[in-house]
Design an enzyme around this catalytic site. Structure first.
Site, short mmCIF file in Angstrom:
data_model
loop_
_atom_site.label_atom_id
_atom_site.label_comp_id
_atom_site.label_asym_id
_atom_site.label_seq_id
_atom_site.Cartn_x
_atom_site.Cartn_y
_atom_site.Cartn_z
N ASP A 1 -8.33 -2.39 5.39
CA ASP A 1 -7.27 -3.23 5.92
C ASP A 1 -7.81 -4.60 6.34
OD1 ASP A 1 -4.44 -3.14 6.96
OD2 ASP A 1 -5.44 -3.61 8.84
N GLU B 1 -24.70 6.68 -0.94
CA GLU B 1 -25.47 7.89 -0.57
C GLU B 1 -24.73 9.15 -1.00
OE1 GLU B 1 -25.95 7.95 3.66
OE2 GLU B 1 -26.79 5.92 3.67
C1 GLC Z 1 -2.47 -4.92 6.86
C2 GLC Z 1 -1.47 -3.80 6.72
C3 GLC Z 1 -0.28 -4.13 7.56
C4 GLC Z 1 -0.72 -4.27 9.00
C5 GLC Z 1 -1.82 -5.32 9.14
C6 GLC Z 1 -2.49 -5.24 10.48
O1 GLC Z 1 -2.02 -6.08 6.31
O2 GLC Z 1 -1.15 -3.61 5.38
O3 GLC Z 1 0.72 -3.17 7.45
O4 GLC Z 1 0.36 -4.64 9.80
O5 GLC Z 1 -2.84 -5.10 8.19
O6 GLC Z 1 -3.31 -4.11 10.57
#
Ligand code: GLC
Length: 601
Positions: A238, A310
């Site tokens: 993310d 790993e």
């Molecule tokens: C990413 C996710 C989104 C979230 C953001 C903050 O973009 O896809 O849904 O709100 O990160 O974590």
């Protein structure tokens, strides 16, 4: 009645092309995989509370095996107060009771593997939840403490520190800083009079971690191992471009948007007006923001890659990075970093043949230069579903949500184009992502009652943006069941649009021309012909047509043609139709339709 067929001076019967992609000899699964995104709270509910859960996913995995995808990526199911639907993690090593237990996660992974599906989980390293033990300790221990050093706490600007440390805006709207004493949990706490501020590029409940801190590195390597040991096949990372911020946290007045990323032009304009810290000079030249896509992030991914290496079994890292241009994005997928990055360039490309051709060509060029597969994606849990986006007057990234009082998308046009776009995408070599429900042709819920909205963007923008709830509505499974079979009790955490009953899989399964049948057929053909591993030519077929030829050893070439013009175009002779996104009238490819053709032997 057959539409008139355009005489096609520009559609030579011998299709000539320009090579745009040569595959590598490597055959790892992720180079060609179709990966299906499950958004756990809206996929399937087993316990009847109206919110999807892990057993609800496990029960329905056969749908995915039948669909013909290779892997599932699950959005976060970890312990979380759900302020940002689980992208605010309080414990990275446990499952939120809302979604089940660790044993349920193990059972899901085991069942998926039995069905031949790999499992990719979400990793959220840019920020934790404000309920994470580290942040609770940081609040309690106060300024200057070791616990604060793991986050981005700063003194405020202004005579009394009453101004935020810089002018950064949260992606969800409003300032990216919150003063500790102004937190809702401050009154009566030991931090009641604490004047420090902390950075949150997203909601105030999502404090950014300090990636200059060795403990943060150690912790995430350990989290990777925790899930790798449980058998996951990879991680979707993310906000992968956000972890490192420019030294000195210089002011920056540009605007950062989800998926689309930094507006470089706007950033350049903003930089001209600003006095920036000396070490931000690079940003002045590039217009890049000081909070995203800093070169320092790459060291982190090299560290993680070594951890994954790993383990046996080709485990992967996938970057969610809103980075432009494509060459910068390709840096995330160099051989010693991540395996894939989402190609948001393709997602935000308008429904324009020239722009799509450019996106396809540019994507291959950038990824081939570093030996990485190009990925393709049209929808996810952060954007308006493509069946609605492509039915708007202005295509491209689309607005952040659509409400009842907004101009409504043209549903028929949107679906027609969505089917054409999906069939184009699935004919391209590389790896493709399918967001849950797009295989049913689901439109966005565009008339949700405002009182039901949960996305923090809705609150933080003062209701200027509707937010992402409309693409997160619980899936339909059975047309005649309460809640369309999402949950045994009929409960659904958001209401489903009425039109969805006709789109439930039990209905679509009976229809040869349904979107579900189209996806199944396309995915089966894609696997049979190993289209993911093909070489690609861009074929000259006229201004309005996006045409590519996908070739591989020991099989006939497959030509993928999408007609985005207003008139039908003739199909080249000597080809057999493998699949089409809509009816083909009189040997012609109608407007907003894609076809796969194979040269007749
Ligand atoms: C990413 C996710 C989104 C979230 C953001 C903050 O973009 O896809 O849904 O709100 O990160 O974590």
């Amino acid at each position: 009645m057959d539409a008139p067929v355009t005489a096609s001076p520009h559609l030579p019967q011998t299709l000539t092309g320009q090579v745009v992609h040569q595959p590598t000899a490597d055959a790892e699964w992720w180079r060609t995989a179709v990966i299906y995104q499950v958004y756990p709270r809206s996929f399937g509910d087993a316990d009847g509370d109206g919110i999807g859960d892990l057993p609800g996913v496990t029960e329905r995995l056969e749908h995915l095996a039948r669909l013909g995808v290779d892997a599932v990526w699950l959005s976060p199911f970890y312990r979380s107060p759900q302020k940002d639907a689980g992208y605010d993690v309080a414990d990275y090593r446990d499952v939120d009771p809302l979604f089940g237990t660790l044993a349920d996660a193990d059972a899901l992974i085991a069942r998926a593997h039995e069905l031949g599906l790999r499992v990719v989980v979400d990793l959220v390293p840019n920020h934790t939840s404000d309920q994470h033990a580290w942040f609770r300790q940081a609040l309690a221990d106060g300024p200057g403490s070791a616990a604060r050093a793991r986050y981005m706490f700063r003194e405020g600007a202004g005579e009394y520190g009453e101004e935020p440390p810089n002018n950064w805006q949260s992606v969800f709207g409003g300032s990216a800083w919150t003063r500790v004493s102004e937190r809702p949990d401050a009154p009566g706490s030991s931090w009641e009079r604490d004047g420090q501020w902390y950075l949150h590029l997203f909601d105030s409940s999502q404090p950014d971690l300090n990636w200059d801190h060795p403990e943060v590195h150690e912790e995430f390597c350990s989290i990777l191992r925790f899930w790798l040991d449980r058998g996951v096949d990879g991680f979707r990372v993310d906000v992968a471009h956000g972890l490192v911020k420019a030294a000195g946290l210089p002011d920056w007045a540009g605007h950062v948007r989800m998926v689309e990323g930094t507006d470089v032009e706007e950033g350049l304009a903003a930089a001209e007006d600003e006095v920036l810290a000396p070490d931000a000079s690079d940003d002045v030249e590039t217009g890049r923001s000081p909070m995203f896509d800093q070169d320092g992030v790459h060291e982190i991914y090299r560290e993680w890659r070594a951890v994954l290496d790993e383990y046996d079994g080709d485990r992967i890292l996938v970057a969610e990075a809103w980075v432009e241009p494509l060459e910068r994005l390709a840096l995330y997928v160099r051989p010693d970093e991540m395996h894939q990055a989402f190609n948001f360039n393709f997602l935000v490309t308008r429904w324009s043949p020239a722009e799509l051709r450019e996106s396809i060509t540019g994507s291959y060029a950038a990824n081939d230069a570093v030996g990485a597969p190009t990925t393709w994606v049209l929808s996810n849990h952060d954007v308006v579903r493509h069946a609605s986006r492509l039915g708007l007057a202005e295509t491209g990234k689309g607005p952040n949500g659509i409400g009842a009082e907004d101009t409504q998308p043209d549903a028929e046009l949107g679906l027609r184009r969505a089917r054409a776009a999906s069939l184009l995408m699935l004919g391209l070599a590389g790896s493709a992502y399918v967001y849950q429900g797009e295989e049913l042709g689901l439109p966005e819920h565009t008339t949700l009652d405002d009182s039901l909205r949960q996305d923090p963007a809705w609150w933080r923008t003062g209701h200027a943006e509707k937010g992402r709830d409309g693409c997160r509505v619980p899936l339909p499974w059975r047309s005649d069941a309460p809640g369309l079979g999402f949950s045994p009790t009929g409960r659904t955490w958001l209401p489903q649009p009425e039109s969805w009953a006709a789109l439930a899989p039990d209905v679509q399964e009976q229809q040869e021309d349904s979107t579900l049948s189209l996806y199944r057929r396309a995915l089966a053909l894609r696997a049979e012909h190993r289209l993911g591993a093909g070489a690609m030519d861009l074929v000259t077929a006229g201004e309005d047509v996006v045409a590519v030829r996908n070739t591989g050893e020991e099989r006939p070439a497959v030509v993928v043609m999408a007609n985005l013009g207003t008139e039908p175009v003739a199909l080249p002779e000597g080809h057999e139709v493998l699949v089409a996104s809509g009816p083909l009238a009189g040997g012609a490819l109608p407007t907003d339709t894609t076809v796969w053709l194979r040269a007749q032997a």
